[in-house]
Design a protein around this motif. Structure first.
Motif, PDB file in Angstrom:
ATOM      1  N   ILE A 114       0.844  -1.203   0.000  1.00 54.28           N
ATOM      2  CA  ILE A 114       0.000   0.000   0.000  1.00 54.28           C
ATOM      3  C   ILE A 114       0.883   1.258   0.000  1.00 54.28           C
ATOM      4  O   ILE A 114       0.431   2.339   0.323  1.00 54.28           O
ATOM      5  N   ALA A 123      -3.518  -1.674  -4.894  1.00 54.90           N
ATOM      6  CA  ALA A 123      -2.774  -1.679  -3.622  1.00 54.90           C
ATOM      7  C   ALA A 123      -3.575  -2.421  -2.575  1.00 54.90           C
ATOM      8  O   ALA A 123      -4.802  -2.311  -2.536  1.00 54.90           O
ATOM      9  N   MET A 180      -5.166  -5.512  -0.216  1.00 57.91           N
ATOM     10  CA  MET A 180      -5.810  -6.822  -0.323  1.00 57.91           C
ATOM     11  C   MET A 180      -6.931  -6.784  -1.357  1.00 57.91           C
ATOM     12  O   MET A 180      -7.877  -6.007  -1.204  1.00 57.91           O
ATOM     13  N   ILE A 211     -11.113  -6.189  -0.881  1.00 53.43           N
ATOM     14  CA  ILE A 211     -11.452  -5.321   0.253  1.00 53.43           C
ATOM     15  C   ILE A 211     -11.547  -3.894  -0.278  1.00 53.43           C
ATOM     16  O   ILE A 211     -10.525  -3.259  -0.575  1.00 53.43           O
ATOM     17  N   SER A 212     -12.776  -3.413  -0.469  1.00 51.83           N
ATOM     18  CA  SER A 212     -13.018  -2.128  -1.154  1.00 51.83           C
ATOM     19  C   SER A 212     -12.288  -2.081  -2.483  1.00 51.83           C
ATOM     20  O   SER A 212     -11.782  -1.044  -2.898  1.00 51.83           O
ATOM     21  N   ASP A 213     -12.197  -3.198  -3.113  1.00 51.05           N
ATOM     22  CA  ASP A 213     -11.505  -3.347  -4.385  1.00 51.05           C
ATOM     23  C   ASP A 213     -12.195  -4.459  -5.146  1.00 51.05           C
ATOM     24  O   ASP A 213     -12.840  -5.304  -4.529  1.00 51.05           O
ATOM     25  N   ALA A 218      -4.871  -1.560   4.200  1.00 48.07           N
ATOM     26  CA  ALA A 218      -4.891  -0.244   4.859  1.00 48.07           C
ATOM     27  C   ALA A 218      -5.790  -0.262   6.099  1.00 48.07           C
ATOM     28  O   ALA A 218      -5.450   0.343   7.122  1.00 48.07           O
ATOM     29  N   TYR A 272     -12.677   4.416   4.865  1.00 46.17           N
ATOM     30  CA  TYR A 272     -11.744   4.852   3.813  1.00 46.17           C
ATOM     31  C   TYR A 272     -12.239   6.188   3.260  1.00 46.17           C
ATOM     32  O   TYR A 272     -13.446   6.392   3.134  1.00 46.17           O
ATOM     33  N   ILE A 304       0.016   5.557   5.073  1.00 49.43           N
ATOM     34  CA  ILE A 304       0.618   4.426   5.793  1.00 49.43           C
ATOM     35  C   ILE A 304       1.710   3.763   4.937  1.00 49.43           C
ATOM     36  O   ILE A 304       1.491   3.506   3.748  1.00 49.43           O
ATOM     37  N   GLU A 356      -3.376   9.574   1.105  1.00 54.22           N
ATOM     38  CA  GLU A 356      -4.438   8.591   1.338  1.00 54.22           C
ATOM     39  C   GLU A 356      -4.743   8.499   2.827  1.00 54.22           C
ATOM     40  O   GLU A 356      -3.820   8.522   3.649  1.00 54.22           O
ATOM     41  N   TYR A 357      -6.023   8.385   3.131  1.00 54.34           N
ATOM     42  CA  TYR A 357      -6.451   8.417   4.528  1.00 54.34           C
ATOM     43  C   TYR A 357      -7.312   7.215   4.901  1.00 54.34           C
ATOM     44  O   TYR A 357      -8.157   6.795   4.121  1.00 54.34           O
TER      45      TYR A 357
HETATM   46  N1  SAM Z   1      -7.751  -3.043  -0.955  1.00 54.08           N
HETATM   47  C1  SAM Z   1      -7.076  -1.953  -0.312  1.00 54.08           C
HETATM   48  C2  SAM Z   1      -6.612  -2.408   1.088  1.00 54.08           C
HETATM   49  O1  SAM Z   1      -6.560  -3.607   1.346  1.00 54.08           O
HETATM   50  O2  SAM Z   1      -6.255  -1.578   1.896  1.00 54.08           O
HETATM   51  C3  SAM Z   1      -7.939  -0.732  -0.238  1.00 54.08           C
HETATM   52  C4  SAM Z   1      -8.317  -0.174  -1.569  1.00 54.08           C
HETATM   53  S1  SAM Z   1      -9.379   1.206  -1.489  1.00 54.08           S
HETATM   54  C5  SAM Z   1      -9.845   1.336  -3.185  1.00 54.08           C
HETATM   55  C6  SAM Z   1      -8.264   2.548  -1.352  1.00 54.08           C
HETATM   56  C7  SAM Z   1      -8.400   3.266  -0.020  1.00 54.08           C
HETATM   57  O3  SAM Z   1      -7.602   2.591   0.943  1.00 54.08           O
HETATM   58  C8  SAM Z   1      -7.865   4.679  -0.042  1.00 54.08           C
HETATM   59  O4  SAM Z   1      -8.847   5.596  -0.499  1.00 54.08           O
HETATM   60  C9  SAM Z   1      -7.509   4.909   1.399  1.00 54.08           C
HETATM   61  O5  SAM Z   1      -8.669   5.214   2.150  1.00 54.08           O
HETATM   62  C10 SAM Z   1      -7.015   3.519   1.804  1.00 54.08           C
HETATM   63  N2  SAM Z   1      -5.546   3.437   1.632  1.00 54.08           N
HETATM   64  C11 SAM Z   1      -4.870   2.732   0.720  1.00 54.08           C
HETATM   65  N3  SAM Z   1      -3.538   2.863   0.896  1.00 54.08           N
HETATM   66  C12 SAM Z   1      -3.379   3.669   1.956  1.00 54.08           C
HETATM   67  C13 SAM Z   1      -2.245   4.175   2.650  1.00 54.08           C
HETATM   68  N4  SAM Z   1      -1.002   3.904   2.266  1.00 54.08           N
HETATM   69  N5  SAM Z   1      -2.457   4.975   3.720  1.00 54.08           N
HETATM   70  C14 SAM Z   1      -3.703   5.269   4.133  1.00 54.08           C
HETATM   71  N6  SAM Z   1      -4.804   4.815   3.509  1.00 54.08           N
HETATM   72  C15 SAM Z   1      -4.647   4.033   2.440  1.00 54.08           C
END
Ligand code: SAM
Length: 280
Positions: A12, A84, A86, A89-91, A115, A160, A189, A216-217
């Motif tokens: 990530i 990025a 898993m 998970i929101s993907d 994340a 997210y 992160i 990203e938050y």
């Molecule tokens: N499948 C991913 C996971 O396992 O974390 C999440 C994908 S989702 C489409 C993307 C969201 O994850 C971002 O909008 C943010 O809220 C969060 N995210 C992903 N990378 C991040 C990071 N490095 N730091 C903080 N939040 C992150």
């Protein structure tokens, strides 16, 4: 015999988080299904992996999913990766896993960065019980319903959010949960500008009123505190005094015992009971 679908977690932010097993898996499968092939090519190049790629994303998941399942049934092994973290998970991925489950196709996970879990762990909020909310719905009616469902949530909430929508979400969370609610803003992160801002919803709104949110938050929001037991009224405490007096105790003894039960001082109960006697 059918092949296997591997759900491979990808970094990530920090490529050092890509596991040796993830690399081996990508090297061993017949092809890789990727959310955005341009993003995945960079990852593959970094690790010297050469594999055919096909795209599997939100808007082609039905057709692409059918093709992937067909190939799995023909015995090919496939790895699913998202941009990025898993997959599923929101993907994209949830539907493909369901399709495979329906067809009795083996699905294995190659776990790694996520994340949500990473943010929860560093947030400083309770990790005992939590809910994953993903992105708060954006459509008006659904958004209102989603927010409403959080109102009485006692578990820690993981949300997210994209930086350009952060202020709107904080504003709506303030409306729903109150500005004093604690939250941890887990930002970037595993990246260079990684930080955890432990504050309140009001504090976050104030912070970003002067500097725009960047990166990203993940928002980790404290759950609603258990309502405190309503305090016993003097009237209720006096009924304890009556109870002991009816048992034959003197007023002094009854006030002492009722004081132990209720937390009121024995003098206060003694005087209030005397006053009550005078009025009746
Ligand atoms: N499948 C991913 C996971 O396992 O974390 C999440 C994908 S989702 C489409 C993307 C969201 O994850 C971002 O909008 C943010 O809220 C969060 N995210 C992903 N990378 C991040 C990071 N490095 N730091 C903080 N939040 C992150």
């Amino acid at each position: 015999m059918s092949g296997t679908l591997y759900l491979v977690a990808t970094p990530i932010g920090n490529l050092g988080d890509f596991s040796p097993r993830a690399v081996e898996t990508l090297q061993s499968v017949d092809f890789i299904a990727a959310e955005d092939t341009r993003v995945t090519v960079k990852l593959l190049n970094h690790f010297g992996i050469k594999k055919p790629l096909i795209s599997y994303f939100e808007h082609n998941r039905v057709q692409s999913g059918e093709k992937i399942v067909e190939r799995l049934k023909n015995g090919e092994n496939v790895a699913l990766v998202s941009d990025a973290g898993m997959p599923a998970i929101s993907d994209p991925g949830e539907d493909l896993v369901r399709l495979c489950a329906r067809e009795n196709i083996q699905v294995l996970t190659i776990p790694g960065p996520c994340a949500a879990v990473s943010a929860l762990a560093v947030s400083g909020q309770s990790t005992q019980r939590f809910t994953f909310e993903g992105f708060i719905c954006t459509a008006g009616k659904n958004r209102a319903a989603h927010l409403e469902s959080l109102k009485n949530e006692k578990r820690t909430m993981i949300i997210y959010e994209a930086p350009h929508k952060l202020m709107a979400t904080l504003t709506d969370l303030k409306e729903t949960l109150g500005g004093d609610r604690e939250l941890s803003l887990c930002r970037e992160i595993t990246k260079i500008h990684e930080e955890v801002i432990r504050t309140t919803i009001n504090g976050a709104l104030e912070l970003y009123s002067s500097i725009p949110p960047k990166g990203e938050y993940v928002l980790v929001v404290k759950g609603r505190e258990e309502a405190e037991e309503p305090e016993m009224t003097l009237e209720q405490a006096l009924s304890r005094v009556d109870f002991y007096r009816n048992e034959g105790k003197s007023l002094k003894q009854a006030a002492k015992l009722a004081s132990e039960d209720t937390g009121y001082s024995k003098n206060e109960l003694y005087n209030a009971a005397l006053e009550k006697d005078r009025q009746t």
